[in-house]
Write a protein that holds these residues in place. Structure first.
Motif, short mmCIF file in Angstrom:
data_model
loop_
_atom_site.label_atom_id
_atom_site.label_comp_id
_atom_site.label_asym_id
_atom_site.label_seq_id
_atom_site.Cartn_x
_atom_site.Cartn_y
_atom_site.Cartn_z
N VAL A 62 6.25 1.30 -13.03
CA VAL A 62 5.64 1.07 -11.71
C VAL A 62 6.69 1.18 -10.62
N TRP A 63 7.91 0.77 -10.92
CA TRP A 63 8.97 0.80 -9.91
C TRP A 63 9.59 2.18 -9.76
N THR A 64 9.36 3.09 -10.71
CA THR A 64 10.06 4.38 -10.66
C THR A 64 9.15 5.58 -10.47
N VAL A 65 7.88 5.49 -10.82
CA VAL A 65 7.01 6.66 -10.66
C VAL A 65 6.78 6.94 -9.18
N ASP A 66 6.39 8.17 -8.86
CA ASP A 66 6.15 8.52 -7.47
C ASP A 66 4.81 7.95 -6.98
N PHE A 67 4.59 8.04 -5.70
CA PHE A 67 3.39 7.47 -5.09
C PHE A 67 2.12 8.12 -5.63
N GLY A 68 2.20 9.39 -5.96
CA GLY A 68 1.02 10.07 -6.52
C GLY A 68 0.55 9.43 -7.81
N LYS A 69 1.49 9.03 -8.65
CA LYS A 69 1.12 8.38 -9.92
C LYS A 69 0.55 6.98 -9.67
N LEU A 70 1.08 6.29 -8.67
CA LEU A 70 0.50 4.99 -8.31
C LEU A 70 -0.92 5.17 -7.81
N ALA A 71 -1.14 6.24 -7.03
CA ALA A 71 -2.49 6.53 -6.54
C ALA A 71 -3.43 6.81 -7.71
N ASP A 72 -2.94 7.51 -8.74
CA ASP A 72 -3.74 7.76 -9.93
C ASP A 72 -4.14 6.45 -10.60
N LEU A 73 -3.19 5.51 -10.66
CA LEU A 73 -3.48 4.21 -11.26
C LEU A 73 -4.56 3.49 -10.47
N MET A 74 -4.41 3.45 -9.17
CA MET A 74 -5.38 2.75 -8.34
C MET A 74 -6.76 3.42 -8.40
N ASP A 75 -6.77 4.73 -8.42
CA ASP A 75 -8.04 5.46 -8.56
C ASP A 75 -8.73 5.10 -9.87
N SER A 76 -7.94 5.01 -10.96
CA SER A 76 -8.52 4.71 -12.26
C SER A 76 -9.12 3.31 -12.31
N LEU A 77 -8.62 2.43 -11.45
CA LEU A 77 -9.12 1.06 -11.40
C LEU A 77 -10.38 0.94 -10.56
N GLY A 78 -10.77 2.03 -9.92
CA GLY A 78 -11.96 2.01 -9.07
C GLY A 78 -11.66 1.88 -7.60
N TRP A 79 -10.36 1.72 -7.27
CA TRP A 79 -9.95 1.66 -5.86
C TRP A 79 -9.53 3.07 -5.46
N ARG A 80 -10.44 3.81 -4.85
CA ARG A 80 -10.26 5.24 -4.59
C ARG A 80 -9.41 5.46 -3.33
N VAL A 81 -8.11 5.26 -3.47
CA VAL A 81 -7.24 5.38 -2.30
C VAL A 81 -7.17 6.81 -1.79
N ARG A 83 4.77 -2.03 -4.79
CA ARG A 83 5.20 -2.05 -6.20
C ARG A 83 5.43 -3.48 -6.69
N LYS A 84 5.95 -4.32 -5.83
CA LYS A 84 6.14 -5.72 -6.23
C LYS A 84 4.80 -6.41 -6.46
N TRP A 85 3.83 -6.15 -5.56
CA TRP A 85 2.51 -6.76 -5.75
C TRP A 85 1.88 -6.28 -7.06
N LEU A 86 1.98 -5.01 -7.34
CA LEU A 86 1.41 -4.47 -8.58
C LEU A 86 2.05 -5.11 -9.81
N THR A 87 3.38 -5.16 -9.85
CA THR A 87 4.05 -5.70 -11.03
C THR A 87 3.82 -7.21 -11.16
N ASP A 88 3.78 -7.91 -10.04
CA ASP A 88 3.50 -9.35 -10.10
C ASP A 88 2.12 -9.61 -10.69
N GLU A 89 1.14 -8.81 -10.30
CA GLU A 89 -0.21 -8.99 -10.81
C GLU A 89 -0.32 -8.58 -12.27
N ILE A 90 0.38 -7.52 -12.65
CA ILE A 90 0.34 -7.05 -14.04
C ILE A 90 0.89 -8.11 -14.99
N ARG A 91 1.89 -8.87 -14.55
CA ARG A 91 2.50 -9.89 -15.41
C ARG A 91 1.52 -11.00 -15.78
#
Length: 263
Positions: free
Chosen positions: A127-146, A107-115
């Motif tokens: 980013v700091w409060t959603v569950d891991f499933g929602k983070l996976a959705d974000l990464m999938d949408s970016l093309g990183w199919r975790v 989560r820190k890496w994601l927020t640091d990069e977003i800034r």
């Protein structure tokens, strides 16, 4: 925005994350889990200690030696069971520690990069409060199919194991029981098939073996190794709804603040 880099993983940072994780697991084994390597031997010593402490009570005119040895045996069995349970809880604590560290680093890496390309607290907060499933959705949408990676199921199982260890009964327990029952071993089924499918298991049956701990550790290492060096913006990029709404909130906040500064 063309091919602007949204997220970058600096290679020294990647290696630092992996090294830190491996150090944690290695030292946890050496300094914590290794203390339980000889549970049977320690139980035998507990039985011997009981005999030694109670030998002055023995009167051959009134006591049966067999009764004393049986009591010592019971003491050893109880000590073994308590130490066995402590070992299992310690291993679960190690799993929880390594999962939470991985989760925070992610989560820190994601927020640091977003800034680097977005300002505002709503996105960071989400980013700091959603569950891991929602983070996976974000990464999938970016093309990183975790979700398509072999490590994903292990990380998902680890998440549930940690939640059940922390909270006990609840949605995570129900999900773990349905998706990953191997972490809730049915010991009675090994005694009789009559116990199969009775649904009597609860959160107190949660156990992680040494090999399962290693599987979780391997999944975390595989995850960090799999993080793309660059995740680029693209024309058909479609962020998850929760992320898009947070961006909208930040944009509206910035607009109001700018409007308030105008005369």
């Amino acid at each position: 925005m063309g091919h602007y880099s949204l997220f970058q993983m600096w290679e020294p940072h990647r290696q630092s994350l992996i090294k830190g994780h491996l150090f944690y697991v290695e030292q946890a084994r050496k300094r914590l889990l290794s203390q339980f390597n000889d549970i049977e031997g320690e139980a035998d010593k507990a039985a011997e200690s009981w005999l030694d402490a109670n030998k002055t009570r023995f009167d051959p005119d009134f006591h049966d030696p067999g009764d004393f040895y049986e009591s010592a045996r019971d003491e050893g069995i109880e000590f073994y069971q308590l130490l066995y349970e402590m070992r299992d809880r310690t291993r679960l604590s190690v799993v929880a520690g390594m999962y939470h560290e991985w989760d925070k680093h992610l989560r820190k890496w994601l927020t640091d990069e977003i800034r680097h390309w977005h300002s505002g607290e709503a996105v960071s907060g989400k980013v700091w409060t959603v569950d891991f499933g929602k983070l996976a959705d974000l990464m999938d949408s970016l093309g990183w199919r975790v979700r398509d990676q072999a490590y994903f199921l292990k990380l998902d199982a680890c998440r549930l194991v940690v939640n059940v260890y922390k909270h006990g009964k609840g949605n995570s327990f129900d999900e773990l029981k349905e998706k990953y029952p191997e972490y809730l071993p049915d010991l009675l089924s090994k005694i009789s098939e009559d116990f199969l499918g009775l649904g009597y298991l609860d959160y107190t049956h949660l156990v992680v073996s040494e090999s399962q701990l290693q599987g979780f550790s391997d999944a975390i290492v595989a995850f960090w190794k799999n993080v793309p060096k660059d995740i680029l913006d693209h024309e058909d990029l479609e962020m998850p709804d929760w992320f898009a709404r947070a961006i909208s909130v930040d944009q509206q906040t910035a607009s109001h603040q700018q409007g308030g500064l105008n005369p």
